[in-house]
Motif scaffolding. Structure first.
Motif, PDB file in Angstrom:
ATOM      1  N   SER A 163       0.801  -1.228   0.000  1.00 26.07           N
ATOM      2  CA  SER A 163       0.000   0.000   0.000  1.00 26.07           C
ATOM      3  C   SER A 163       0.830   1.272   0.000  1.00 26.07           C
ATOM      4  CB  SER A 163      -0.920   0.012   1.225  1.00 26.07           C
ATOM      5  OG  SER A 163      -0.155   0.111   2.416  1.00 26.07           O
ATOM      6  N   LYS A 164       2.120   1.166   0.332  1.00 23.78           N
ATOM      7  CA  LYS A 164       3.009   2.323   0.485  1.00 23.78           C
ATOM      8  C   LYS A 164       2.608   3.223   1.657  1.00 23.78           C
ATOM      9  CE  LYS A 164       5.361   0.971  -3.030  1.00 23.78           C
ATOM     10  NZ  LYS A 164       6.661   0.298  -2.798  1.00 23.78           N
ATOM     11  N   GLN A 165       1.732   2.715   2.501  1.00 22.77           N
ATOM     12  CA  GLN A 165       1.364   3.474   3.696  1.00 22.77           C
ATOM     13  C   GLN A 165       2.506   3.423   4.693  1.00 22.77           C
ATOM     14  OE1 GLN A 165      -2.487   2.520   5.239  1.00 22.77           O
ATOM     15  NE2 GLN A 165      -2.222   3.706   7.121  1.00 22.77           N
ATOM     16  N   GLN A 166       2.745   4.546   5.370  1.00 18.76           N
ATOM     17  CA  GLN A 166       3.871   4.637   6.292  1.00 18.76           C
ATOM     18  C   GLN A 166       3.444   4.387   7.734  1.00 18.76           C
ATOM     19  OE1 GLN A 166       5.326   8.590   5.081  1.00 18.76           O
ATOM     20  NE2 GLN A 166       7.106   7.584   4.194  1.00 18.76           N
ATOM     21  N   TYR A 167       4.374   3.775   8.477  1.00 18.80           N
ATOM     22  CA  TYR A 167       4.143   3.455   9.881  1.00 18.80           C
ATOM     23  C   TYR A 167       5.400   3.810  10.674  1.00 18.80           C
ATOM     24  CZ  TYR A 167       0.266   0.659   8.055  1.00 18.80           C
ATOM     25  OH  TYR A 167      -0.877   0.245   7.416  1.00 18.80           O
ATOM     26  N   VAL A 168       5.243   3.810  11.982  1.00 15.73           N
ATOM     27  CA  VAL A 168       6.370   4.029  12.877  1.00 15.73           C
ATOM     28  C   VAL A 168       6.605   2.762  13.685  1.00 15.73           C
ATOM     29  CG1 VAL A 168       7.233   5.304  14.872  1.00 15.73           C
ATOM     30  CG2 VAL A 168       6.000   6.507  13.066  1.00 15.73           C
ATOM     31  N   LEU A 169       7.840   2.301  13.681  1.00 11.87           N
ATOM     32  CA  LEU A 169       8.242   1.227  14.577  1.00 11.87           C
ATOM     33  C   LEU A 169       8.935   1.875  15.762  1.00 11.87           C
ATOM     34  CD1 LEU A 169       9.861  -2.182  13.746  1.00 11.87           C
ATOM     35  CD2 LEU A 169      10.794  -0.775  15.579  1.00 11.87           C
ATOM     36  N   LYS A 170       8.370   1.708  16.938  1.00  9.91           N
ATOM     37  CA  LYS A 170       8.950   2.277  18.149  1.00  9.91           C
ATOM     38  C   LYS A 170       9.396   1.147  19.061  1.00  9.91           C
ATOM     39  CE  LYS A 170       8.120   5.432  22.038  1.00  9.91           C
ATOM     40  NZ  LYS A 170       7.173   6.375  22.696  1.00  9.91           N
ATOM     41  N   CYS A 171      10.622   1.245  19.554  1.00 10.49           N
ATOM     42  CA  CYS A 171      11.146   0.202  20.425  1.00 10.49           C
ATOM     43  C   CYS A 171      11.810   0.820  21.647  1.00 10.49           C
ATOM     44  CB  CYS A 171      12.146  -0.681  19.679  1.00 10.49           C
ATOM     45  SG  CYS A 171      13.597   0.216  19.135  1.00 10.49           S
ATOM     46  N   LEU A 172      12.000   0.019  22.633  1.00 12.28           N
ATOM     47  CA  LEU A 172      12.712   0.461  23.825  1.00 12.28           C
ATOM     48  C   LEU A 172      14.178   0.695  23.474  1.00 12.28           C
ATOM     49  CD1 LEU A 172      12.073   0.766  26.911  1.00 12.28           C
ATOM     50  CD2 LEU A 172      13.085  -1.493  27.196  1.00 12.28           C
ATOM     51  N   ARG A 173      14.787   1.701  24.059  1.00  9.05           N
ATOM     52  CA  ARG A 173      16.210   1.923  23.813  1.00  9.05           C
ATOM     53  C   ARG A 173      17.022   0.769  24.406  1.00  9.05           C
ATOM     54  NH1 ARG A 173      18.057   8.028  25.002  1.00  9.05           N
ATOM     55  NH2 ARG A 173      19.968   7.167  24.121  1.00  9.05           N
ATOM     56  N   PRO A 174      18.034   0.303  23.699  1.00 10.50           N
ATOM     57  CA  PRO A 174      18.811  -0.851  24.169  1.00 10.50           C
ATOM     58  C   PRO A 174      19.383  -0.695  25.572  1.00 10.50           C
ATOM     59  CG  PRO A 174      19.343  -0.374  21.887  1.00 10.50           C
ATOM     60  CD  PRO A 174      18.462   0.742  22.360  1.00 10.50           C
ATOM     61  N   LYS A 175      19.712   0.526  25.972  1.00 14.86           N
ATOM     62  CA  LYS A 175      20.316   0.713  27.288  1.00 14.86           C
ATOM     63  C   LYS A 175      19.351   0.385  28.424  1.00 14.86           C
ATOM     64  CE  LYS A 175      19.424   5.700  27.912  1.00 14.86           C
ATOM     65  NZ  LYS A 175      20.078   7.000  28.172  1.00 14.86           N
ATOM     66  N   HIS A 176      18.059   0.293  28.092  1.00 12.78           N
ATOM     67  CA  HIS A 176      17.063  -0.035  29.117  1.00 12.78           C
ATOM     68  C   HIS A 176      16.641  -1.504  29.072  1.00 12.78           C
ATOM     69  CE1 HIS A 176      16.670   4.180  30.066  1.00 12.78           C
ATOM     70  NE2 HIS A 176      16.219   4.486  28.861  1.00 12.78           N
ATOM     71  N   ARG A 177      17.298  -2.313  28.256  1.00 11.71           N
ATOM     72  CA  ARG A 177      16.810  -3.668  28.008  1.00 11.71           C
ATOM     73  C   ARG A 177      16.858  -4.568  29.238  1.00 11.71           C
ATOM     74  NH1 ARG A 177      21.618  -2.617  25.968  1.00 11.71           N
ATOM     75  NH2 ARG A 177      23.410  -3.977  26.303  1.00 11.71           N
ATOM     76  N   ARG A 178      17.611  -4.183  30.265  1.00 14.81           N
ATOM     77  CA  ARG A 178      17.691  -5.006  31.468  1.00 14.81           C
ATOM     78  C   ARG A 178      16.986  -4.343  32.655  1.00 14.81           C
ATOM     79  NH1 ARG A 178      23.547  -6.058  32.874  1.00 14.81           N
ATOM     80  NH2 ARG A 178      22.691  -7.736  34.159  1.00 14.81           N
ATOM     81  N   HIS A 179      16.323  -3.215  32.412  1.00 14.62           N
ATOM     82  CA  HIS A 179      15.615  -2.500  33.463  1.00 14.62           C
ATOM     83  C   HIS A 179      14.143  -2.897  33.426  1.00 14.62           C
ATOM     84  CE1 HIS A 179      18.892   0.828  32.892  1.00 14.62           C
ATOM     85  NE2 HIS A 179      19.354  -0.249  33.481  1.00 14.62           N
ATOM     86  N   GLN A 180      13.758  -3.814  34.282  1.00 10.43           N
ATOM     87  CA  GLN A 180      12.411  -4.358  34.214  1.00 10.43           C
ATOM     88  C   GLN A 180      11.344  -3.291  34.423  1.00 10.43           C
ATOM     89  OE1 GLN A 180      11.778  -7.562  33.272  1.00 10.43           O
ATOM     90  NE2 GLN A 180       9.688  -6.765  33.077  1.00 10.43           N
ATOM     91  N   LYS A 181      11.606  -2.317  35.288  1.00 17.02           N
ATOM     92  CA  LYS A 181      10.626  -1.260  35.523  1.00 17.02           C
ATOM     93  C   LYS A 181      10.372  -0.459  34.251  1.00 17.02           C
ATOM     94  CE  LYS A 181       9.596   2.559  38.702  1.00 17.02           C
ATOM     95  NZ  LYS A 181      10.092   3.363  39.863  1.00 17.02           N
ATOM     96  N   THR A 182      11.440  -0.178  33.491  1.00 13.33           N
ATOM     97  CA  THR A 182      11.295   0.574  32.245  1.00 13.33           C
ATOM     98  C   THR A 182      10.607  -0.275  31.184  1.00 13.33           C
ATOM     99  OG1 THR A 182      13.345   1.736  32.788  1.00 13.33           O
ATOM    100  CG2 THR A 182      12.532   1.967  30.548  1.00 13.33           C
ATOM    101  N   ILE A 183      10.941  -1.558  31.156  1.00 13.14           N
ATOM    102  CA  ILE A 183      10.278  -2.473  30.218  1.00 13.14           C
ATOM    103  C   ILE A 183       8.783  -2.524  30.501  1.00 13.14           C
ATOM    104  CG2 ILE A 183      10.067  -4.898  29.526  1.00 13.14           C
ATOM    105  CD1 ILE A 183      13.091  -5.156  30.048  1.00 13.14           C
ATOM    106  N   ASP A 184       8.432  -2.619  31.774  1.00 13.45           N
ATOM    107  CA  ASP A 184       7.015  -2.653  32.159  1.00 13.45           C
ATOM    108  C   ASP A 184       6.312  -1.362  31.756  1.00 13.45           C
ATOM    109  OD1 ASP A 184       7.412  -5.149  33.226  1.00 13.45           O
ATOM    110  OD2 ASP A 184       7.575  -4.452  35.299  1.00 13.45           O
ATOM    111  N   LYS A 185       7.011  -0.225  31.889  1.00 17.69           N
ATOM    112  CA  LYS A 185       6.431   1.052  31.504  1.00 17.69           C
ATOM    113  C   LYS A 185       6.194   1.118  29.997  1.00 17.69           C
ATOM    114  CE  LYS A 185       5.042   5.234  32.477  1.00 17.69           C
ATOM    115  NZ  LYS A 185       3.785   5.454  33.224  1.00 17.69           N
TER     116      LYS A 185
END
Length: 256
Positions: free
Chosen positions: A47-69
């Motif tokens: 369709s050529k429709q645009q989207y945003v992929l949003k991910c957690l920053r890698p530096k927070h990958r082991r911070h469970q509180k931030t992951i939960d947020k």
């Protein structure tokens, strides 16, 4: 261990590789990052429709509180089937880091409009924009959500319609809070927070049309020379005067 080596730049490559492995999408560009997330523009191959992929920053990958947020942000967006809030289409993980794909809102933030384009808003225009924003926030509150970050980078204008993004600080609306117990209006889990931010948003709109008359900086009440009903309205939003009891009361009290 891979998590010790994973930098943000190498994770960007991992995102590109992930998209390359999914032929339904093509990778477009890196959009930017905030305190907790990184965002990428992708495009649907058919369709050529645009989207945003949003991910957690890698530096927070082991911070469970931030992951939960981050996961709470996903859950909140899934509860808001509103035309001016981006819809989530897919969720998942890349190298153990959570992400979601949402609508791309192709507009300009008020930060861009004011500071890049030099847009100026009259008092009447500023109040009309604020009225539209209040109406949208009422609907969000009715879904039991408080945004808590209604700043000019998070409000976009698309064909004269407002859109609200970045629900990273959003939380569940808690009614019947004793206002005397609120220390910081920015963090209040009720209407007080959103109205406080809307007050500052309105100030940015009003200052866009401000021409300094002296080098001495003064309080906004003296610099802007607003009609008294507008000044009183702003002071109630900003907790200078008695605050509004609800977002609906603020909407009904907006000066004409």
């Amino acid at each position: 261990m891979w998590w010790k080596r994973l930098s943000e730049k190498s994770f960007d490559l991992a995102v590109e590789q992930f998209i390359a492995e999914h032929p339904h999408f093509t990778f477009q560009t890196f959009l930017g990052y905030g305190s907790y997330g990184r965002a990428y523009l992708i495009e649907a191959s058919s369709s050529k429709q645009q989207y945003v992929l949003k991910c957690l920053r890698p530096k927070h990958r082991r911070h469970q509180k931030t992951i939960d947020k981050f996961k709470q942000e996903i859950h909140i967006l899934q509860q808001l089937p509103l035309p001016y809030v981006p819809s989530i289409h897919t969720t998942g993980a890349i190298q153990g880091i959570p992400f979601y794909i949402m609508d791309y809102i192709n507009g300009q933030t008020f930060e861009q409009l004011i500071f890049q384009d030099g847009a100026k808003f009259t008092v009447a225009q500023s109040l009309a924009i604020t009225k539209q924003l209040l109406a949208q926030i009422i609907a969000i509150h009715k879904h039991g959500i408080v945004h808590r970050d209604l700043r000019i980078p998070n409000i976009l204008l698309v064909n004269q319609q407002l859109h609200i993004i970045d629900f990273g600080l959003a939380t569940t609306f808690k009614p019947n809070i004793d206002l005397a117990t609120i220390d910081n209006p920015k963090q209040a889990p009720n209407h007080i927070s959103d109205l406080y931010f809307i007050g500052h948003f309105l100030l940015f709109l009003l200052y866009s049309n401000y021409e300094p008359r002296s080098q001495k900086e003064q309080a906004w009440q003296h610099e802007l020379h607003l009609p008294m009903d507008v000044q009183n309205f702003l002071e109630r939003l900003l907790w200078i005067q008695e605050p509004f009891t609800s977002t609906l009361e603020a909407l009904q009290s907006i000066p004409h």
